[in-house]
Design a protein around this motif. Structure first.
Motif, PDB file in Angstrom:
ATOM      1  N   ARG A  13       0.829  -1.201   0.000  1.00 47.85           N
ATOM      2  CA  ARG A  13       0.000   0.000   0.000  1.00 47.85           C
ATOM      3  C   ARG A  13       0.866   1.255   0.000  1.00 47.85           C
ATOM      4  O   ARG A  13       0.625   2.204  -0.761  1.00 47.85           O
ATOM      5  N   LYS A  14       1.906   1.268   0.827  1.00 47.06           N
ATOM      6  CA  LYS A  14       2.812   2.417   0.878  1.00 47.06           C
ATOM      7  C   LYS A  14       3.549   2.580  -0.445  1.00 47.06           C
ATOM      8  O   LYS A  14       3.754   3.690  -0.926  1.00 47.06           O
ATOM      9  N   TYR A  15       3.944   1.459  -1.037  1.00 47.73           N
ATOM     10  CA  TYR A  15       4.667   1.494  -2.305  1.00 47.73           C
ATOM     11  C   TYR A  15       3.783   2.071  -3.413  1.00 47.73           C
ATOM     12  O   TYR A  15       4.241   2.871  -4.228  1.00 47.73           O
ATOM     13  N   GLU A  16       2.513   1.692  -3.432  1.00 44.07           N
ATOM     14  CA  GLU A  16       1.586   2.214  -4.433  1.00 44.07           C
ATOM     15  C   GLU A  16       1.394   3.716  -4.263  1.00 44.07           C
ATOM     16  O   GLU A  16       1.294   4.448  -5.237  1.00 44.07           O
ATOM     17  N   LYS A  17       1.326   4.184  -3.016  1.00 39.20           N
ATOM     18  CA  LYS A  17       1.108   5.605  -2.750  1.00 39.20           C
ATOM     19  C   LYS A  17       2.276   6.464  -3.213  1.00 39.20           C
ATOM     20  O   LYS A  17       2.099   7.644  -3.509  1.00 39.20           O
ATOM     21  N   THR A  18       3.476   5.902  -3.269  1.00 40.10           N
ATOM     22  CA  THR A  18       4.621   6.688  -3.708  1.00 40.10           C
ATOM     23  C   THR A  18       4.559   6.985  -5.197  1.00 40.10           C
ATOM     24  O   THR A  18       5.134   7.971  -5.649  1.00 40.10           O
ATOM     25  N   GLY A  19       3.864   6.163  -5.977  1.00 33.68           N
ATOM     26  CA  GLY A  19       3.693   6.407  -7.399  1.00 33.68           C
ATOM     27  C   GLY A  19       4.885   6.024  -8.244  1.00 33.68           C
ATOM     28  O   GLY A  19       5.046   6.524  -9.361  1.00 33.68           O
ATOM     29  N   VAL A  20       5.740   5.148  -7.758  1.00 31.71           N
ATOM     30  CA  VAL A  20       6.943   4.747  -8.483  1.00 31.71           C
ATOM     31  C   VAL A  20       6.582   4.013  -9.767  1.00 31.71           C
ATOM     32  O   VAL A  20       7.124   4.311 -10.840  1.00 31.71           O
ATOM     33  N   VAL A  21       5.658   3.083  -9.683  1.00 36.08           N
ATOM     34  CA  VAL A  21       5.292   2.276 -10.853  1.00 36.08           C
ATOM     35  C   VAL A  21       4.624   3.155 -11.908  1.00 36.08           C
ATOM     36  O   VAL A  21       4.911   3.044 -13.103  1.00 36.08           O
ATOM     37  N   LYS A  22       3.765   4.063 -11.474  1.00 40.92           N
ATOM     38  CA  LYS A  22       3.068   4.950 -12.398  1.00 40.92           C
ATOM     39  C   LYS A  22       4.059   5.844 -13.139  1.00 40.92           C
ATOM     40  O   LYS A  22       3.966   6.029 -14.353  1.00 40.92           O
ATOM     41  N   GLU A  23       5.017   6.385 -12.412  1.00 40.70           N
ATOM     42  CA  GLU A  23       6.037   7.235 -13.035  1.00 40.70           C
ATOM     43  C   GLU A  23       6.907   6.437 -13.998  1.00 40.70           C
ATOM     44  O   GLU A  23       7.255   6.917 -15.082  1.00 40.70           O
ATOM     45  N   LEU A  24       7.242   5.217 -13.637  1.00 39.92           N
ATOM     46  CA  LEU A  24       8.050   4.368 -14.506  1.00 39.92           C
ATOM     47  C   LEU A  24       7.323   4.095 -15.824  1.00 39.92           C
ATOM     48  O   LEU A  24       7.928   4.189 -16.896  1.00 39.92           O
ATOM     49  N   ARG A  25       6.046   3.801 -15.760  1.00 34.17           N
ATOM     50  CA  ARG A  25       5.269   3.547 -16.974  1.00 34.17           C
ATOM     51  C   ARG A  25       5.184   4.797 -17.846  1.00 34.17           C
ATOM     52  O   ARG A  25       5.220   4.718 -19.066  1.00 34.17           O
ATOM     53  N   ASN A  26       5.050   5.960 -17.195  1.00 34.84           N
ATOM     54  CA  ASN A  26       4.989   7.197 -17.968  1.00 34.84           C
ATOM     55  C   ASN A  26       6.317   7.495 -18.648  1.00 34.84           C
ATOM     56  O   ASN A  26       6.343   8.067 -19.739  1.00 34.84           O
ATOM     57  N   ARG A  27       7.415   7.147 -18.041  1.00 33.01           N
ATOM     58  CA  ARG A  27       8.732   7.426 -18.608  1.00 33.01           C
ATOM     59  C   ARG A  27       9.109   6.449 -19.717  1.00 33.01           C
ATOM     60  O   ARG A  27      10.020   6.712 -20.479  1.00 33.01           O
ATOM     61  N   GLN A  28       8.425   5.325 -19.812  1.00 30.84           N
ATOM     62  CA  GLN A  28       8.750   4.340 -20.831  1.00 30.84           C
ATOM     63  C   GLN A  28       8.301   4.776 -22.214  1.00 30.84           C
ATOM     64  O   GLN A  28       8.831   4.307 -23.209  1.00 30.84           O
ATOM     65  N   LYS A  29       7.340   5.672 -22.282  1.00 30.65           N
ATOM     66  CA  LYS A  29       6.877   6.143 -23.579  1.00 30.65           C
ATOM     67  C   LYS A  29       6.955   7.666 -23.620  1.00 30.65           C
ATOM     68  O   LYS A  29       6.855   8.334 -22.597  1.00 30.65           O
ATOM     69  N   PHE A  30       7.145   8.202 -24.813  1.00 30.30           N
ATOM     70  CA  PHE A  30       7.194   9.646 -24.978  1.00 30.30           C
ATOM     71  C   PHE A  30       5.857  10.119 -25.503  1.00 30.30           C
ATOM     72  O   PHE A  30       5.318   9.578 -26.472  1.00 30.30           O
ATOM     73  N   THR A  31       5.312  11.129 -24.856  1.00 26.17           N
ATOM     74  CA  THR A  31       4.069  11.727 -25.290  1.00 26.17           C
ATOM     75  C   THR A  31       4.356  13.170 -25.684  1.00 26.17           C
ATOM     76  O   THR A  31       4.959  13.914 -24.918  1.00 26.17           O
ATOM     77  N   LYS A  32       3.934  13.512 -26.880  1.00 23.15           N
ATOM     78  CA  LYS A  32       4.175  14.858 -27.365  1.00 23.15           C
ATOM     79  C   LYS A  32       3.475  15.881 -26.481  1.00 23.15           C
ATOM     80  O   LYS A  32       2.385  15.615 -25.962  1.00 23.15           O
ATOM     81  N   PRO A  33       4.080  17.054 -26.312  1.00 21.47           N
ATOM     82  CA  PRO A  33       3.453  18.085 -25.482  1.00 21.47           C
ATOM     83  C   PRO A  33       2.062  18.482 -25.973  1.00 21.47           C
ATOM     84  O   PRO A  33       1.175  18.763 -25.161  1.00 21.47           O
ATOM     85  N   SER A  34       1.846  18.483 -27.295  1.00 21.38           N
ATOM     86  CA  SER A  34       0.527  18.846 -27.813  1.00 21.38           C
ATOM     87  C   SER A  34      -0.522  17.818 -27.406  1.00 21.38           C
ATOM     88  O   SER A  34      -1.673  18.169 -27.118  1.00 21.38           O
ATOM     89  N   VAL A  35      -0.136  16.546 -27.348  1.00 23.01           N
ATOM     90  CA  VAL A  35      -1.067  15.496 -26.935  1.00 23.01           C
ATOM     91  C   VAL A  35      -1.382  15.631 -25.443  1.00 23.01           C
ATOM     92  O   VAL A  35      -2.534  15.463 -25.020  1.00 23.01           O
TER      93      VAL A  35
END
Length: 65
Positions: A21-43
């Motif tokens: 539960r504490k690990y999920e609250k830190t948002g490490v996995v969510k940030e890792l998934r976001n960093r794996q792909k590039f999203t254009k600023p316009s998107v």
């Protein structure tokens, strides 16, 4: 570093559940998934605009009631 205090005689499953539960609250996995792909600023801006419109519609509907 995540610290989970475990009392003497405490169940290990319960301690693991608290750790997860504490690990999920830190948002490490969510940030890792976001960093794996590039999203254009316009998107990103387009998605934020859609979300803002959606939230505004919810607030307007709530205000009418």
């Amino acid at each position: 570093m995540i610290i989970v205090p475990v009392k003497e005689g405490d169940n290990i499953e319960r301690a693991l559940k608290r750790y997860k539960r504490k690990y999920e609250k830190t948002g490490v996995v969510k940030e890792l998934r976001n960093r794996q792909k590039f999203t254009k600023p316009s998107v990103i801006k387009r998605e934020q605009l859609r979300h803002a419109i959606y939230v505004q519609k919810l607030r307007d509907a709530e205000a009418e009631m």
